[in-house]
Design a protein around this motif. Structure first.
Motif, PDB file in Angstrom:
ATOM      1  N   SER A 366      51.775  20.817  14.824  1.00 29.34           N
ATOM      2  CA  SER A 366      50.924  20.414  13.705  1.00 29.34           C
ATOM      3  C   SER A 366      49.529  20.961  13.920  1.00 29.34           C
ATOM      4  O   SER A 366      49.138  21.290  15.050  1.00 29.34           O
ATOM      5  N   THR A 370      44.942  17.173  11.702  1.00 31.89           N
ATOM      6  CA  THR A 370      45.952  16.499  10.888  1.00 31.89           C
ATOM      7  C   THR A 370      46.193  15.089  11.407  1.00 31.89           C
ATOM      8  O   THR A 370      46.293  14.881  12.616  1.00 31.89           O
ATOM      9  N   CYS A 448      53.324  30.238   6.263  1.00 36.04           N
ATOM     10  CA  CYS A 448      54.732  29.888   6.059  1.00 36.04           C
ATOM     11  C   CYS A 448      55.433  30.872   5.125  1.00 36.04           C
ATOM     12  O   CYS A 448      56.398  30.508   4.451  1.00 36.04           O
ATOM     13  N   ASN A 472      53.796  22.036   3.841  1.00 42.42           N
ATOM     14  CA  ASN A 472      54.490  21.554   5.027  1.00 42.42           C
ATOM     15  C   ASN A 472      55.861  22.199   5.164  1.00 42.42           C
ATOM     16  O   ASN A 472      56.462  22.636   4.168  1.00 42.42           O
ATOM     17  N   TYR A 474      59.759  21.555   6.173  1.00 44.08           N
ATOM     18  CA  TYR A 474      60.763  20.502   6.301  1.00 44.08           C
ATOM     19  C   TYR A 474      62.102  21.132   6.676  1.00 44.08           C
ATOM     20  O   TYR A 474      62.352  22.318   6.391  1.00 44.08           O
ATOM     21  N   LEU A 497      60.149  16.111   8.369  1.00 38.51           N
ATOM     22  CA  LEU A 497      58.942  16.928   8.457  1.00 38.51           C
ATOM     23  C   LEU A 497      58.904  17.623   9.812  1.00 38.51           C
ATOM     24  O   LEU A 497      58.942  16.975  10.860  1.00 38.51           O
ATOM     25  N   SER A 499      56.495  20.433  10.530  1.00 38.49           N
ATOM     26  CA  SER A 499      55.104  20.705  10.869  1.00 38.49           C
ATOM     27  C   SER A 499      54.333  21.047   9.611  1.00 38.49           C
ATOM     28  O   SER A 499      54.904  21.208   8.536  1.00 38.49           O
ATOM     29  N   SER A 500      53.022  21.161   9.788  1.00 34.44           N
ATOM     30  CA  SER A 500      52.173  21.695   8.741  1.00 34.44           C
ATOM     31  C   SER A 500      52.295  23.207   8.713  1.00 34.44           C
ATOM     32  O   SER A 500      52.650  23.837   9.712  1.00 34.44           O
ATOM     33  N   CYS A 501      51.982  23.807   7.579  1.00 34.34           N
ATOM     34  CA  CYS A 501      52.028  25.271   7.496  1.00 34.34           C
ATOM     35  C   CYS A 501      50.940  25.932   8.316  1.00 34.34           C
ATOM     36  O   CYS A 501      50.999  27.140   8.556  1.00 34.34           O
TER      37      CYS A 501
END
Length: 587
Positions: A366, A370, A448, A472, A474, A497, A499-501
């Motif tokens: 992440s 965040t 991403c 994000n 998924y 989830l 991680s974040s992009c």
């Protein structure tokens, strides 16, 4: 003031006249259908826990009397009626007689009166079957060591055969050396007690108003047994950083007792900090730590449990209690009773709970900045879960006492190992399987673009398929179509989830940096090699506060002294053309 007090005393007398007609209220044995001392007997130290006669960890909740000093106003509460009322109405299982020493009206100038007040409380506690702390309430005990030895010799001779009694030989040392001042004093006073009483608990104060339990745990008293260490806190002032010090002490294998705590500011004033008080109570319950609230007094200050003019013999109604008194009574009255041995005849073994972290996913990443919601499931086959505590790299980040068990976490860049510890209503604990996560920023800032964007019309038949939605990543857990990741992710949901992009896997630069020794007590060295990628080095504490910062002016090895840092986890951040964060432990 005296006229209004007179009316309240008349009402109190009428109250007690009616109460005497049903004296069973005061005689009720309301602890496991008995009394605390009858159930648990002599207390001792085993590892980092205080245990009872059956070697089971226990903790008790109760009240600390205010300074006993003549003329200070609280001496009127040093009587058997008050102790009886606390035991019967508050379910108090431990009281503390705080005998003032060097201040005006204290033991040194008025020994007989102060000693008699202490004895009144101790005798009443023994009669009621509850535990009692005899407290040398001093900030300068090392200056009056001979008096302390004489006093505790008399207390040991008088009460040493009673398992009810606990000796607190130094209330709150100031900012003096543990190893050179407090510990030698404690060893000599303890030796005098042990020559008479070989086994009752001895509680030793720690430096900085009994907060530096971590320092004491690095150089514990080994000359005698059944020694625990004093931790004091005031909830509106002392928060997570002090709990981290306490956790360090526990991790180092010493036992703690909170002989004094307040729900307000350390000054004794201010409003009740309910959230912080609850966090402290969760910590104490999880670690089976006994505590006594400050203070039993009607002084006009936030820490007092009684409003001015409250009866000096108990019988207090709700309107006699301050905001702190109301909160404290609720805590004490509902504190856990350890009845399992009595209720089952000792024939039932408490089963350990089960716990697992469900989010974030193992080996996920992440972005720094965040807010991450750490989630866990916990169950107990033969009871209930009382708390789940969450840890990152061994340091607590928060607790939750009800399902679903979650904790919001705002880490800085670095690599972390997350664990959760579940505690059941029998005191058993289980630690989850560790989950490794990485926090940081993607080189150049990831987008991403290599993953497909989730589409409501697409069938995702193969579990583990990754998609991007609202910034994000998924992955699906089973077959899905037209189930949005935003509203269908989490425990037992189709999407997880990842991680974040803007999340990362750690940059290759991180593996090129060496930090040693780790853990360290005096200094760390950081090898950055022959590179100009870094221009600044910083040290951050576990809460993300910068505690050291300097320019990097040469290549090779950076050495940073640690003598001025408290024990715990820290992060080294190297920044410049690249950015790398590494963690280390100061021991």
């Amino acid at each position: 003031m005296k006229k209004s007090n007179f009316k309240q005393r008349i009402n109190a007398c009428l109250f007690f006249t009616s109460l005497l007609c049903s004296s069973v209220v005061l005689q009720a044995q309301n602890y496991c259908s008995s009394t605390p001392v009858a159930v648990h007997g002599s207390l001792s130290v085993s590892g980092n826990r205080i245990v009872d006669k059956n070697n089971n960890p226990v903790s008790f909740a109760g009240n600390s009397f205010f300074w006993s000093n003549s003329g200070w106003g609280a001496e009127k509460y040093y009587n058997a009626d008050v102790v009886n009322w606390l035991a019967a109405d508050w379910n108090t299982t431990i009281v503390r007689a705080a005998m003032g020493v060097e201040d005006s009206g204290g033991y040194l100038s008025n020994p007989t009166e102060n000693k008699n007040r202490v004895k009144a409380v101790v005798d009443a506690a023994i009669a009621k079957g509850i535990y009692v702390i005899i407290d040398w309430h001093s900030h300068h005990a090392e200056d009056n060591e001979a008096s302390a030895i004489s006093f505790f010799q008399e207390m040991a001779q008088t009460y040493g055969n009673n398992p009810h009694v606990i000796y607190e030989i130094y209330n709150e040392p100031l900012q003096v050396s543990w190893s050179n001042t407090i510990k030698p004093y404690a060893e000599r006073v303890s030796a005098a007690i042990r020559a008479i009483d070989p086994d009752n608990l001895i509680i030793v104060g720690t430096s900085t108003w009994s907060q530096d339990v971590d320092i004491a745990s690095n150089d514990p008293i080994t000359s005698t047994t059944n020694i625990a260490y004093t931790l004091h806190f005031y909830a509106a002032t002392h928060k997570e950083s002090l709990r981290q010090k306490a956790q360090t002490a526990l991790n180092n294998g010493v036992a703690l007792m909170v002989t004094e705590w307040g729900s307000v500011e350390a000054s004794g004033n201010g409003a009740v900090d309910t959230a912080s008080t609850d966090a402290w109570m969760s910590f104490l319950a999880t670690n089976n730590i006994t505590h006594a609230n400050w203070s039993l007094h009607d002084k006009s200050e936030g820490a007092s449990v009684l409003n001015p003019g409250a009866s000096t013999t108990g019988g207090w109604a709700a309107n006699n209690l301050t905001a702190s008194g109301t909160k404290v009574k609720s805590i004490v009255k509902n504190w856990k009773q350890y009845c399992s041995d009595t209720d089952t005849g000792g024939g039932t073994t408490n089963q350990e709970p089960s716990v697992s972290i469900t989010s974030p996913a193992a080996n996920s990443s992440s972005a720094a900045g965040t807010t991450i919601q750490v989630k866990a499931t916990a169950t107990d086959a033969d009871g209930t879960i009382t708390q789940v505590a969450f840890y990152a790299n061994g340091s607590i980040i928060g607790t939750d006492v009800s399902s679903p068990y979650t904790q919001n976490w705002n880490p800085i860049s670095g690599s972390y190992t997350l664990t959760a510890i579940a505690t059941d209503n029998g005191g058993a604990k289980t630690t989850s399987t560790a989950v490794a996560v990485t926090i940081g920023t993607l080189p150049g800032g990831g987008t991403c673009t290599d993953l497909p964007v989730w589409n409501a019309n697409t069938v995702y038949a193969n579990a583990g398929t990754q998609v991007v939605f609202n910034g994000n990543i998924y992955k699906n857990n089973w077959y899905t179509k037209n189930q949005s990741p935003a509203t269908n992710s989490g425990q037992w949901e189709v999407w997880t989830l990842v991680s974040s992009c803007t999340a990362i896997n750690a940059t290759s630069a991180s593996t090129e940096i060496k930090l040693y020794p780790n853990p360290s007590s005096d200094k760390i060295q950081i090898e950055i090699g022959d590179t100009e990628d870094f221009s600044r080095v910083s040290i951050l504490d576990f809460q993300g506060r910068v505690v050291y910062e300097n320019k990097i002016t040469s290549k090779g090895t950076i050495e940073i002294p640690l003598n001025d840092y408290n024990e715990g986890m820290y992060f080294v951040k190297l920044s410049g053309k690249k950015e790398v964060t590494k963690s280390f432990i100061k021991k």
